[in-house]
Design an enzyme around this catalytic site. Structure first.
Site, PDB file in Angstrom:
ATOM      1  N   GLY A   6     102.663  51.565  26.554  1.00 55.34           N
ATOM      2  CA  GLY A   6     102.447  52.250  25.285  1.00 55.34           C
ATOM      3  C   GLY A   6     102.889  51.408  24.103  1.00 55.34           C
ATOM      4  O   GLY A   6     103.656  50.462  24.236  1.00 55.34           O
ATOM      5  N   ARG A   7     102.340  51.758  22.924  1.00 55.52           N
ATOM      6  CA  ARG A   7     102.729  51.114  21.669  1.00 55.52           C
ATOM      7  C   ARG A   7     102.537  49.601  21.731  1.00 55.52           C
ATOM      8  O   ARG A   7     103.459  48.824  21.513  1.00 55.52           O
ATOM      9  CB  ARG A   7     104.172  51.452  21.323  1.00 55.52           C
ATOM     10  CG  ARG A   7     104.417  52.929  21.136  1.00 55.52           C
ATOM     11  CD  ARG A   7     105.886  53.247  20.937  1.00 55.52           C
ATOM     12  NE  ARG A   7     106.102  54.683  20.858  1.00 55.52           N
ATOM     13  CZ  ARG A   7     107.315  55.245  20.809  1.00 55.52           C
ATOM     14  NH1 ARG A   7     108.391  54.489  20.853  1.00 55.52           N
ATOM     15  NH2 ARG A   7     107.425  56.548  20.735  1.00 55.52           N
ATOM     16  N   GLY A   8     101.338  49.221  22.000  1.00 58.00           N
ATOM     17  CA  GLY A   8     101.076  47.799  22.124  1.00 58.00           C
ATOM     18  C   GLY A   8      99.886  47.335  21.287  1.00 58.00           C
ATOM     19  O   GLY A   8      98.901  46.908  21.877  1.00 58.00           O
TER      20      GLY A   8
ATOM     21  N   HIS B 222      98.887  53.886  26.583  1.00 56.14           N
ATOM     22  CA  HIS B 222      97.968  53.471  25.538  1.00 56.14           C
ATOM     23  C   HIS B 222      98.290  52.060  25.046  1.00 56.14           C
ATOM     24  O   HIS B 222      99.384  51.541  25.256  1.00 56.14           O
ATOM     25  CB  HIS B 222      98.016  54.437  24.346  1.00 56.14           C
ATOM     26  CG  HIS B 222      99.367  54.535  23.685  1.00 56.14           C
ATOM     27  ND1 HIS B 222     100.336  55.426  24.086  1.00 56.14           N
ATOM     28  CD2 HIS B 222      99.905  53.841  22.658  1.00 56.14           C
ATOM     29  CE1 HIS B 222     101.411  55.285  23.330  1.00 56.14           C
ATOM     30  NE2 HIS B 222     101.181  54.321  22.460  1.00 56.14           N
TER      31      HIS B 222
END
Length: 405
Positions: free
Chosen positions: A270-272, A294
């Site tokens: 996530g957070r990429g 995500h």
């Protein structure tokens, strides 16, 4: 089985599946056609360009100044910033700082026992790095350059703040910064700084963020930044989600313009990146591989994100919109309306993205506000993409440390 981007197996393995993906997505061949993708001429001639493209174009770092080679923590910190006042670096003399070895800046101590953990995982005392959270202050007009394929900095990252500008960090492994501590140090922090090029590095085993821009209040200018040709390795023995991956490796929450181009981000959860604040960000020709949640996460009304020519491989949610979602313009297929809008704003078709397998929820939208912001950006600050189907092979040949010539 994971393959190194430098292996000869990975490009061959990926190429075998790319033709099928290309046909299934209906994007056509590599030659430019009406309503199709951008053309072959947009392919980068080399992964070792002498200067940055996109938002950071024109950054020169220490060019024109002295070149010094360092091999110890004390030498490195001194050359990064020889003079400071009230916590701000006042050293603006151009200088290229070469590193040809591994410099370990760790300052280790024993911490308390962990209070909780993943099911089936052993609990034990934590050995933490007290230096990691501080970061090394970098002055304006500096280049930090790794020499060869084994140049590395571990235990402490780089801190760019207080109005610093014109900084280059290239060809380094930046690793082992309080892995396992959620609020440990960051590998590169850019807050109230401008004119930055982060290129051909490898990031791994970092407790907090590989790169963070801006400040916690969504301020802190991070203007004219290009992040290119880096490997972000999210393998983690301390996963927040108990899945052996790094959660939240990249956070862009400042103001200004940023280009994120030709990077390989893998094994993340996530957070990429997460993108928020008043920023125009182009995410172009990156390979997002093996994400358990995500990739791109947008939030904040002022956020404008142009997503072009990226290859999402085994990423369940390529784009996630937060509660106060930012504006995203990214396509999985060409349409007449999309072709018309992109040509009006950019003078070309927007490059479609590829997601394989097809995501159940992809979050891709065609937002006119993003195209308007890109049209208003300075000439040359928006990168012309090459076709997404070529991304894995192109990056396999040039991403990360050891590819400068």
């Amino acid at each position: 089985m994971k393959h190194s981007p430098h292996s000869t197996v990975a490009p061959m393995k990926r190429a075998a599946g790319l033709a099928a993906v290309w046909v299934l997505t209906g994007c056509g061949g590599g030659l430019p056609v009406a309503g199709g993708d951008v053309g072959e001429a947009a392919l980068p001639a080399s992964a070792t360009a002498s200067g940055p493209v996109g938002a950071g174009a024109g950054v020169t770092g220490g060019a024109g100044g002295a070149t010094v080679r360092v091999g110890t923590p004390a030498q490195l910190k001194y050359e990064l910033c020889r003079n400071a006042s009230a916590g701000a670096c006042t050293d603006t003399t151009p200088r290229t700082i070469e590193i040809a070895t591994t410099i370990d800046l760790g300052d280790y101590a024993e911490g308390p026992a962990a209070a909780e953990g993943c099911d089936g995982k052993q609990l034990f005392d934590v050995r933490y790095n007290a230096a990691a959270a501080r970061g090394m202050t970098v002055g304006s007009n500096k280049t930090v350059l790794g020499i060869g394929a084994n140049a590395a900095v571990k235990g402490q990252g780089f801190l760019l703040r207080n109005g610093v500008s014109n900084v280059v960090i290239r060809n380094l492994s930046i690793t082992d910064i309080d892995e396992g501590l959620a609020f440990g140090g960051d590998a590169v922090t850019i807050a109230d700084a401008s004119g930055v090029w982060i290129d051909h590095n490898r990031f791994a085993r970092v407790g907090r963020r590989f790169i963070v821009t801006g400040t916690g209040d969504h301020g802190g200018a991070a203007a004219d930044v290009t992040i290119s040709w880096n490997e972000f390795d999210g393998h983690s023995a301390w996963p927040a989600r108990c899945d052996d991956t790094h959660d939240g490796p990249l956070l862009f929450h400042g103001t200004g313009r940023l280009t994120f181009a030709n990077n390989w981000l893998h094994d993340f959860s996530g957070r990429g990146p997460r993108i928020e604040g008043d920023a125009l960000v182009q995410v172009v020709n990156n390979h997002f591989q093996d994400g358990s949640w995500h990739a791109i996460d947008t939030a904040g009304g002022g956020t404008r994100v142009l997503v072009e020519g990226n290859y999402f491989e085994d990423v369940p949610v390529p784009v996630l919109h937060g509660p106060a979602a930012g504006s995203v313009h990214g396509l999985l297929a060409q349409t007449d309306a999309g072709t018309s809008a992109c040509n009006a704003a950019l003078g070309r078709n927007c490059a479609v993205n590829i997601a394989t397998p097809a995501p159940a929820a992809d979050g891709f939208t065609a937002d006119a506000a993003v195209l308007a912001a890109a049209k208003a950006a300075p000439p040359g600050s928006i990168v012309r993409p090459y076709p997404a189907r070529k991304v894995p092979a192109v990056l396999s040949a040039g991403v990360g440390v050891g590819h400068l010539r």
